[in-house]
Design an enzyme around this catalytic site. Structure first.
Site, short mmCIF file in Angstrom:
data_model
loop_
_atom_site.label_atom_id
_atom_site.label_comp_id
_atom_site.label_asym_id
_atom_site.label_seq_id
_atom_site.Cartn_x
_atom_site.Cartn_y
_atom_site.Cartn_z
N HIS A 223 33.46 10.70 -14.16
CA HIS A 223 33.75 9.66 -13.16
C HIS A 223 33.49 8.26 -13.71
CE1 HIS A 223 34.38 11.95 -9.33
NE2 HIS A 223 33.83 12.91 -10.06
N ILE B 168 38.49 13.84 -7.22
CA ILE B 168 37.54 14.19 -6.16
C ILE B 168 36.15 14.20 -6.77
CG2 ILE B 168 37.74 16.66 -6.57
CD1 ILE B 168 37.09 14.92 -3.20
#
Length: 863
Positions: A529, A863
């Site tokens: 991320h 996600i």
């Protein structure tokens, strides 16, 4: 309506007598806002009233052949054309996209359209999907892939521009489009000033200075990034005002605005993703479930009494007082609460059964499964080959004293199938899951909280059947008299019965607690991320949408900035969900900053990572030049196939546009991208010598392969097993709340009398368990609009035939890989593929359906 009538009249003739004038028929596909936002139906009514008094959406073609000397040498502009029948085209709420006709006037001064301007004078925005021109003289069909929100023209300084799907290096760009190309990039960079608004399209950098509230002592955390003490990748700038009390920190959004965090508008989740209840589920968990449960468990015991109590989470739900959701029913529909948490009267939180206990409720406890998950679990990227004995430490002995392992040869040699330790090392049969050096510098502070954790080393032996056998676990703490005196610790060994068996089960749990936290904070958040966000920002700031590398990488950035923004607001923030559910508690993000110091971009390549960890060796005689030391290492076996498929696709694609190394060196956008990425996006690493210089095609190919690997396959392997493995908290506990019991203590007596209860009192509490698995269930799901590796959201993403053919070949290769994964999973001689829990390894199976599948590689960190 005059323009529509005129265009319709012109449409009766393709050209005038000289063939210099014609009309071009076009189809615009868009989604009106009232389809996407049922709370804004008024926007449609206002739009239709505006339509009665004139045309409100205009488009102008831009020539790619001829420049206008009176307009800064930009391409000549055609006359405005208007969407036809906006008022009479009824938008059904059950269908997303609507096609509108548009008719353009064309003459030889326009030639081949290379772009178009669009102006929206309706009050509300719409999502522009595509424009297709059907009958361009001398050219035929031209596709414009837009996929962008277009707001009212008052929100922009200039009309929005979209380019045809032709790909150009800067040096090959037609002169008529060059200025437009440069201006669009400049718009995306912004001016670095002010708070960014919903309609803005600005990509810029900021430090992680938005995670805490410096006005509250319990919520003070360090700023991450911009210093040698706390280095970090950059995140997207929002421009929110600084705190009045300390202007180094950015103000945080308060409820109910916590989900309206700025990201560039086209980076926000699609309406489909939101309608899949993702956003609402996160909101419900963090803003409703967390405080409700905290209030409830303040009044009642918050412990599971037995393993059977834990199983009730999947078999019957938890009983709670009636009316626990009474205060939120006005803001969140009861049907949504029921769907997310499967409520039934006074019972709620009945979770899906995690795959790890579907076939066997107790196999997770075996040593074989404990070891197998280091190769085929949710965090298979840490284990390494042990090449020295006893295991050494790299911590500075002047600061931390002697941190060498206390495990001795005599303690383990009886379990090496007749080998000595030295022989086992020379044959590369000893492996280690090492969480010692990473934890020891933080452990004293972490254990000053409610957490009680250990630095751990787990030594394993590779058996002849290809499986790993745990030999010993070392649990260590800082010396009570000071760090400089080294570590103190105990070594534990496998046992099958008696209190020794219970102590061994606890030792494994302490290892899993540390591994779970490391997985969530480092393997998952930091290495995928956080690490990928600077690439997204730099790509949009420095590489035009016309650029081949932008077209290559763009699908691998979908939704990442949005999910990261939500994470900063509700998950990784001070007092957020991660601090409550993983062991470093308030030191979570500081710990991830400490680990970023070891992040090396080239080592994110799977082959480089495996070689570094000693899990593979270079071998010219082996396929792809690598030989795995554990042949049945599911993550590595499947991963290498995916890695080399990605690299083959990237090589074919890049080689089409970059014929020589010189073209790489002479590409100004590419060089600006790579420079900014190093010096700004990962600015705390800008002086590292390991960065590729971006001077050769091979450096470009390898770098793009790494970026795609991180965003797709690495994230999939790390993320989508969270619930299948960790949804059963006994298999992946994330917090330990007390130390190993000492003989003669009440805790030791409790362990003798009731081992299950003592185990449950040691690991994650009931509240933390419910909150933790609620989150990972949501975060382990695929939404119905997911786009997987080898797929694109439109077939017309480029007009270049060779790259399209190469991409089709990439898709075919991935389908072959899927077949190979299934064949390996059905091969009973490969014991690490399914293990005692009978759970086949599918995390790197490329495709998937929506939902909680434990398989599928999305293109991006979505996600």
């Amino acid at each position: 309506m005059f323009h529509n009538i005129l265009n319709a009249f012109n449409g009766n003739s393709d050209a005038d007598g000289n063939g210099h004038r014609a009309t071009i028929k076009g189809t615009v596909v868009l989604m009106k806002k009232n389809v996407l936002d049922l709370n804004d139906l008024g926007a449609s009514v206002v739009d239709r009233l505006h339509e009665l008094v004139g045309d409100k959406v205009s488009l102008r073609l831009i020539s790619s052949d001829n420049v206008d000397s009176g307009n800064g040498l930009k391409g000549k502009l055609g006359t405005p054309a208007y969407l036809e029948d906006w008022f009479t085209t009824i938008t059904p709420l059950t269908a997303d996209e609507v096609a509108f006709k548009v008719t353009f006037e064309w003459d030889k001064e326009i030639g081949t359209p290379g772009a178009f301007l669009i102006r929206n004078d309706h009050p509300s925005e719409f999502f522009l999907r595509t424009l297709t021109l059907e009958n361009v003289p001398g050219h035929g069909v031209i596709h414009f892939v837009c996929n962008s929100w277009v707001y009212n023209a008052d929100k922009y300084k200039t009309d929005r521009i979209f380019f045809a799907n032709k790909t150009f290096l800067p040096s090959d760009t037609p002169q008529a489009l060059l200025k437009y190309r440069e201006e669009e990039l400049n718009n995306l960079r912004g001016d670095g000033q002010g708070e960014l608004k919903e309609w803005d399209r600005v990509y810029d950098y900021a430090l992680y200075n938005d995670l805490c509230n410096p006005d509250k002592p319990q919520l003070v955390r360090p700023i991450l990034g911009g210093s040698s003490q706390y280095p970090y990748p950059r995140r997207g700038r929002t421009g929110r005002s600084p705190k009045k009390s300390d202007r180094n920190f950015e103000t945080r959004l308060s409820l109910p605005l916590s989900f309206n965090i700025y990201v560039p508008r086209d980076e926000r989740f699609s309406h489909v993703k939101m309608s899949d209840a993702l956003g609402y589920a996160l909101k419900l968990i963090v803003q409703v479930l967390k405080p409700e449960l905290e209030s409830l468990f303040d009044k009642t015991p918050n412990e599971f009494d037995s393993f059977q109590d834990v199983l009730k989470l999947y078999e019957g739900g938890i009983e709670l007082p009636e009316g626990i959701f009474k205060d939120i029913r006005d803001s969140i529909p009861a049907e949504l609460i029921k769907e997310i948490f499967r409520t039934d009267g006074e019972k709620f939180l009945k979770f899906p059964t995690p795959q790890v206990i579907k076939e066997d409720k107790s196999a997770w406890r075996t040593d074989k499964e404990f070891a197998r998950e280091m190769l085929a679990g949710v965090n298979p990227v840490i284990i390494r080959c042990l090449q020295e004995f006893p295991p050494a430490s790299k911590l500075d002995p002047k600061v931390y004293g002697d941190q060498t392992s206390k495990i001795t040869k005599g303690q383990i040699e009886s379990n090496l199938d007749g080998l000595t330790v030295d022989e086992a090392i020379s044959k590369r049969k000893l492996f280690i899951l090492d969480h010692h050096d990473t934890l020891m510098p933080f452990l004293r502070r972490i254990n000053s909280t409610s957490t009680k954790a250990y630095a751990s080393r787990t030594v394993l032996f590779l058996q002849n059947d290809g499986t790993l056998k745990p030999l010993a676990i070392e649990l260590s703490l800082p010396h009570p008299e000071g760090d400089q005196f080294g570590a103190i610790g105990e070594v534990y060994f496998p046992a099958k019965q008696g209190v020794e068996s219970s102590i061994w089960e606890l030792a494994k749990a302490y290892v899993l607690v540390v591994d779970s936290g490391f997985h969530q904070l480092i393997s998952h958040w930091l290495h995928t991320h956080a690490a990928i966000e600077p690439f997204i920002i730099a790509t949009n700031r420095q590489l035009s949408v016309l650029h081949p590398i932008h077209k290559l990488l763009h699908p691998h950035f979908r939704d990442t900035m949005n999910i990261n923004a939500l994470a900063r607001q509700i998950l990784i923030n001070a007092g957020g969900a991660l601090e409550l559910t993983v062991f470093p508690a308030k030191y979570c993000m500081e710990f991830s900053s400490f680990m970023y110091k070891d992040w090396v971009f080239p080592e994110q390549a799977l082959p480089a990572d495996l070689v570094k960890r000693g899990m593979a060796v270079e071998d010219p005689s082996s396929p792809n030049g690598l030989r795995l030391l554990i042949e049945d290492y599911p993550y590595a076996v499947d991963g290498l196939e995916i890695w080399f498929a990605i690299k083959a696709w990237v090589r074919d694609y890049c080689s089409y546009y970059y014929k020589t190394d010189e073209v790489v060196r002479q590409d100004p956008e590419l060089q600006a991208w790579w420079k900014e990425l190093r010096e700004e996006g990962h600015g705390d690493k800008k002086n590292e010598p390991w960065w590729p210089k971006m001077q050769t095609r091979e450096e470009l190919i390898e770098s793009c392969t790494i970026i795609i690997w991180i965003a797709s396959a690495l994230h999939a392997a790390i993320n989508f097993g969270q619930y299948p493995f960790g949804g059963y908290p006994l298999n992946r506990p994330s917090i330990s709340r007390r130390f190993m019991p000492k003989k003669g203590s009440p805790e030791y007596d409790e362990l003798l009398a009731n081992p299950e209860k003592a185990f449950l009192k040691t690991i994650t509490s009931q509240l933390q368990t419910v909150l933790g698995i609620s989150l990972i269930e949501v975060l382990s799901r695929h939404t119905s609009d997911e786009v997987y590796l080898g797929q694109r959201d439109t077939p017309d993403w480029t007009s270049d035939a060779d790259p399209l053919e190469d991409f089709e070949e990439f898709g075919r290769r991935l389908r072959e890989i899927e077949g190979g994964i299934m064949r390996r999973n059905s091969d009973e001689t490969l014991k690490n593929r399914a293990g005692p829990v009978k759970m086949p390894y599918t995390l790197l199976y490329p495709s998937s359906e929506g939902g909680l599948t434990g398989m599928g590689i999305p293109n991006s960190v979505s996600i």
